[in-house]
Design a protein around this motif. Structure first.
Motif, PDB file in Angstrom:
ATOM      1  N   ARG A 160      93.354  49.962  23.340  1.00 47.37           N
ATOM      2  CA  ARG A 160      94.642  50.140  23.994  1.00 47.37           C
ATOM      3  C   ARG A 160      94.461  50.422  25.492  1.00 47.37           C
ATOM      4  NH1 ARG A 160      98.733  54.272  23.945  1.00 47.37           N
ATOM      5  NH2 ARG A 160      97.169  55.761  23.207  1.00 47.37           N
ATOM      6  N   PHE A 161      93.412  51.149  25.832  1.00 44.37           N
ATOM      7  CA  PHE A 161      93.091  51.458  27.222  1.00 44.37           C
ATOM      8  C   PHE A 161      91.815  50.720  27.616  1.00 44.37           C
ATOM      9  CE2 PHE A 161      95.158  55.977  27.586  1.00 44.37           C
ATOM     10  CZ  PHE A 161      96.363  55.448  27.151  1.00 44.37           C
ATOM     11  N   THR A 162      91.712  50.353  28.877  1.00 43.34           N
ATOM     12  CA  THR A 162      90.516  49.689  29.389  1.00 43.34           C
ATOM     13  C   THR A 162      90.086  50.336  30.693  1.00 43.34           C
ATOM     14  OG1 THR A 162      91.206  47.582  28.408  1.00 43.34           O
ATOM     15  CG2 THR A 162      89.500  47.498  30.106  1.00 43.34           C
ATOM     16  N   ILE A 163      88.834  50.764  30.734  1.00 45.13           N
ATOM     17  CA  ILE A 163      88.275  51.339  31.952  1.00 45.13           C
ATOM     18  C   ILE A 163      87.475  50.263  32.670  1.00 45.13           C
ATOM     19  CG2 ILE A 163      86.188  52.185  30.791  1.00 45.13           C
ATOM     20  CD1 ILE A 163      86.331  54.652  32.638  1.00 45.13           C
ATOM     21  N   SER A 164      87.546  50.278  33.989  1.00 46.34           N
ATOM     22  CA  SER A 164      86.792  49.314  34.786  1.00 46.34           C
ATOM     23  C   SER A 164      86.517  49.916  36.155  1.00 46.34           C
ATOM     24  CB  SER A 164      87.562  47.992  34.912  1.00 46.34           C
ATOM     25  OG  SER A 164      88.799  48.196  35.589  1.00 46.34           O
ATOM     26  N   ARG A 165      85.725  49.207  36.939  1.00 47.95           N
ATOM     27  CA  ARG A 165      85.421  49.676  38.291  1.00 47.95           C
ATOM     28  C   ARG A 165      85.094  48.504  39.185  1.00 47.95           C
ATOM     29  NH1 ARG A 165      80.782  53.791  37.810  1.00 47.95           N
ATOM     30  NH2 ARG A 165      80.641  53.620  40.096  1.00 47.95           N
ATOM     31  N   ASP A 166      85.310  48.711  40.467  1.00 46.40           N
ATOM     32  CA  ASP A 166      84.958  47.733  41.494  1.00 46.40           C
ATOM     33  C   ASP A 166      84.173  48.485  42.552  1.00 46.40           C
ATOM     34  OD1 ASP A 166      86.780  45.153  43.304  1.00 46.40           O
ATOM     35  OD2 ASP A 166      84.776  45.963  43.590  1.00 46.40           O
ATOM     36  N   ASN A 167      82.847  48.380  42.479  1.00 44.29           N
ATOM     37  CA  ASN A 167      82.018  49.154  43.410  1.00 44.29           C
ATOM     38  C   ASN A 167      82.221  48.703  44.857  1.00 44.29           C
ATOM     39  OD1 ASN A 167      81.067  50.677  41.302  1.00 44.29           O
ATOM     40  ND2 ASN A 167      79.034  49.728  41.256  1.00 44.29           N
ATOM     41  N   ALA A 168      82.544  47.442  45.062  1.00 40.07           N
ATOM     42  CA  ALA A 168      82.782  46.959  46.422  1.00 40.07           C
ATOM     43  C   ALA A 168      83.998  47.635  47.052  1.00 40.07           C
ATOM     44  CB  ALA A 168      82.962  45.455  46.419  1.00 40.07           C
ATOM     45  N   LYS A 169      84.938  48.049  46.203  1.00 40.26           N
ATOM     46  CA  LYS A 169      86.152  48.712  46.700  1.00 40.26           C
ATOM     47  C   LYS A 169      86.089  50.222  46.511  1.00 40.26           C
ATOM     48  CE  LYS A 169      89.196  44.746  45.919  1.00 40.26           C
ATOM     49  NZ  LYS A 169      90.427  44.260  45.220  1.00 40.26           N
ATOM     50  N   ASN A 170      84.983  50.718  45.979  1.00 38.56           N
ATOM     51  CA  ASN A 170      84.843  52.151  45.717  1.00 38.56           C
ATOM     52  C   ASN A 170      86.008  52.687  44.884  1.00 38.56           C
ATOM     53  OD1 ASN A 170      82.451  52.318  47.140  1.00 38.56           O
ATOM     54  ND2 ASN A 170      83.422  52.964  49.034  1.00 38.56           N
ATOM     55  N   THR A 171      86.393  51.926  43.891  1.00 40.39           N
ATOM     56  CA  THR A 171      87.571  52.273  43.106  1.00 40.39           C
ATOM     57  C   THR A 171      87.314  52.052  41.625  1.00 40.39           C
ATOM     58  OG1 THR A 171      89.018  51.673  44.957  1.00 40.39           O
ATOM     59  CG2 THR A 171      90.029  51.850  42.778  1.00 40.39           C
ATOM     60  N   GLY A 172      87.776  52.995  40.826  1.00 40.89           N
ATOM     61  CA  GLY A 172      87.768  52.847  39.385  1.00 40.89           C
ATOM     62  C   GLY A 172      89.188  52.695  38.880  1.00 40.89           C
ATOM     63  N   TYR A 173      89.309  52.180  37.658  1.00 35.33           N
ATOM     64  CA  TYR A 173      90.633  51.880  37.113  1.00 35.33           C
ATOM     65  C   TYR A 173      90.715  52.288  35.647  1.00 35.33           C
ATOM     66  CZ  TYR A 173      90.578  48.794  41.172  1.00 35.33           C
ATOM     67  OH  TYR A 173      90.471  48.292  42.448  1.00 35.33           O
ATOM     68  N   LEU A 174      91.947  52.562  35.228  1.00 37.83           N
ATOM     69  CA  LEU A 174      92.235  52.747  33.816  1.00 37.83           C
ATOM     70  C   LEU A 174      93.517  51.964  33.519  1.00 37.83           C
ATOM     71  CD1 LEU A 174      91.348  54.164  31.182  1.00 37.83           C
ATOM     72  CD2 LEU A 174      93.039  55.933  31.726  1.00 37.83           C
ATOM     73  N   GLN A 175      93.364  50.874  32.797  1.00 37.39           N
ATOM     74  CA  GLN A 175      94.518  50.091  32.371  1.00 37.39           C
ATOM     75  C   GLN A 175      95.000  50.641  31.042  1.00 37.39           C
ATOM     76  OE1 GLN A 175      96.155  47.391  33.848  1.00 37.39           O
ATOM     77  NE2 GLN A 175      97.608  47.615  32.162  1.00 37.39           N
ATOM     78  N   MET A 176      96.263  51.001  30.983  1.00 39.75           N
ATOM     79  CA  MET A 176      96.830  51.619  29.789  1.00 39.75           C
ATOM     80  C   MET A 176      97.972  50.748  29.270  1.00 39.75           C
ATOM     81  SD  MET A 176      96.870  55.609  30.997  1.00 39.75           S
ATOM     82  CE  MET A 176      98.210  55.367  32.153  1.00 39.75           C
ATOM     83  N   ASN A 177      97.839  50.295  28.039  1.00 39.66           N
ATOM     84  CA  ASN A 177      98.846  49.440  27.419  1.00 39.66           C
ATOM     85  C   ASN A 177      99.456  50.116  26.201  1.00 39.66           C
ATOM     86  OD1 ASN A 177      98.185  47.404  29.290  1.00 39.66           O
ATOM     87  ND2 ASN A 177      96.581  46.609  27.946  1.00 39.66           N
ATOM     88  N   SER A 178     100.593  49.606  25.768  1.00 42.46           N
ATOM     89  CA  SER A 178     101.268  50.105  24.568  1.00 42.46           C
ATOM     90  C   SER A 178     101.442  51.615  24.609  1.00 42.46           C
ATOM     91  CB  SER A 178     100.486  49.697  23.318  1.00 42.46           C
ATOM     92  OG  SER A 178     100.347  48.293  23.254  1.00 42.46           O
ATOM     93  N   LEU A 179     101.930  52.091  25.717  1.00 40.70           N
ATOM     94  CA  LEU A 179     102.054  53.529  25.916  1.00 40.70           C
ATOM     95  C   LEU A 179     103.135  54.121  25.016  1.00 40.70           C
ATOM     96  CD1 LEU A 179     101.659  53.534  29.774  1.00 40.70           C
ATOM     97  CD2 LEU A 179     100.158  54.709  28.162  1.00 40.70           C
ATOM     98  N   THR A 180     102.894  55.325  24.574  1.00 39.89           N
ATOM     99  CA  THR A 180     103.844  56.081  23.758  1.00 39.89           C
ATOM    100  C   THR A 180     104.127  57.416  24.450  1.00 39.89           C
ATOM    101  OG1 THR A 180     102.266  57.344  22.440  1.00 39.89           O
ATOM    102  CG2 THR A 180     102.704  55.088  21.738  1.00 39.89           C
ATOM    103  N   PRO A 181     105.187  58.090  24.051  1.00 44.20           N
ATOM    104  CA  PRO A 181     105.458  59.407  24.662  1.00 44.20           C
ATOM    105  C   PRO A 181     104.286  60.381  24.514  1.00 44.20           C
ATOM    106  CG  PRO A 181     107.412  58.620  23.554  1.00 44.20           C
ATOM    107  CD  PRO A 181     106.321  57.643  23.225  1.00 44.20           C
ATOM    108  N   GLU A 182     103.461  60.203  23.488  1.00 44.26           N
ATOM    109  CA  GLU A 182     102.304  61.084  23.295  1.00 44.26           C
ATOM    110  C   GLU A 182     101.232  60.867  24.352  1.00 44.26           C
ATOM    111  OE1 GLU A 182     104.903  61.291  20.263  1.00 44.26           O
ATOM    112  OE2 GLU A 182     103.858  59.396  20.728  1.00 44.26           O
ATOM    113  N   ASP A 183     101.340  59.809  25.108  1.00 43.13           N
ATOM    114  CA  ASP A 183     100.400  59.564  26.200  1.00 43.13           C
ATOM    115  C   ASP A 183     100.807  60.279  27.488  1.00 43.13           C
ATOM    116  OD1 ASP A 183     100.160  56.230  24.980  1.00 43.13           O
ATOM    117  OD2 ASP A 183      98.606  57.780  24.831  1.00 43.13           O
ATOM    118  N   SER A 184     101.948  60.926  27.480  1.00 49.25           N
ATOM    119  CA  SER A 184     102.386  61.659  28.667  1.00 49.25           C
ATOM    120  C   SER A 184     101.430  62.813  28.945  1.00 49.25           C
ATOM    121  CB  SER A 184     103.803  62.189  28.462  1.00 49.25           C
ATOM    122  OG  SER A 184     104.731  61.138  28.296  1.00 49.25           O
TER     123      SER A 184
END
Length: 124
Positions: free
Chosen positions: A67-91
């Protein structure tokens, strides 16, 4: 010293998606493994996912894999967390964290650097 700044949180309806970003400065991003955690009101901080220094390995808590995907772009010095199918329990407040890459990602501890967090709210 490493500084981490999260962004991308906000209010979303149930079933929606958000992508969180974690901008890292101060040292070479590739020196660090990165993780995402979250904390809901009245609850303990919870591990979400981690990624190794070059993005070649990832590790998820069981409840987030697929449901969630972690990734990173070292060239941009940035990490990411893509979150899909979110529910109120993810608040929760979502935090990114970094630790020296030799410490590995298959443990959920020893993160030395933390961001200030970004609020994610999911409405039903």
């Amino acid at each position: 010293q490493v500084q981490l700044v999260e962004s991308g949180g906000g209010l979303v309806q149930a079933g929606g998606s958000l992508r969180l970003s974690c901008a890292v400065s101060g040292r070479s991003f590739s020196d660090y493994a990165m993780g995402w955690f979250r904390q809901a009101p009245g609850k303990e901080r919870e591990f979400v996912a981690a990624i190794n220094w070059n993005g070649g390995n990832t590790y998820y808590a069981d409840s987030f894999e697929g449901r969630f995907t972690i990734s990173r772009d070292n060239a941009k010095n940035t990490g990411y967390l893509q979150m899909n199918s979110l529910t109120p329990e993810d608040s929760a407040v979502y935090y990114c964290a970094a630790k020296e890459r030799y410490l590995g990602i298959y443990n959920r501890v020893m993160y030395r650097y933390w961001g200030q967090g970004t609020q994610v709210s999911v409405s039903s």
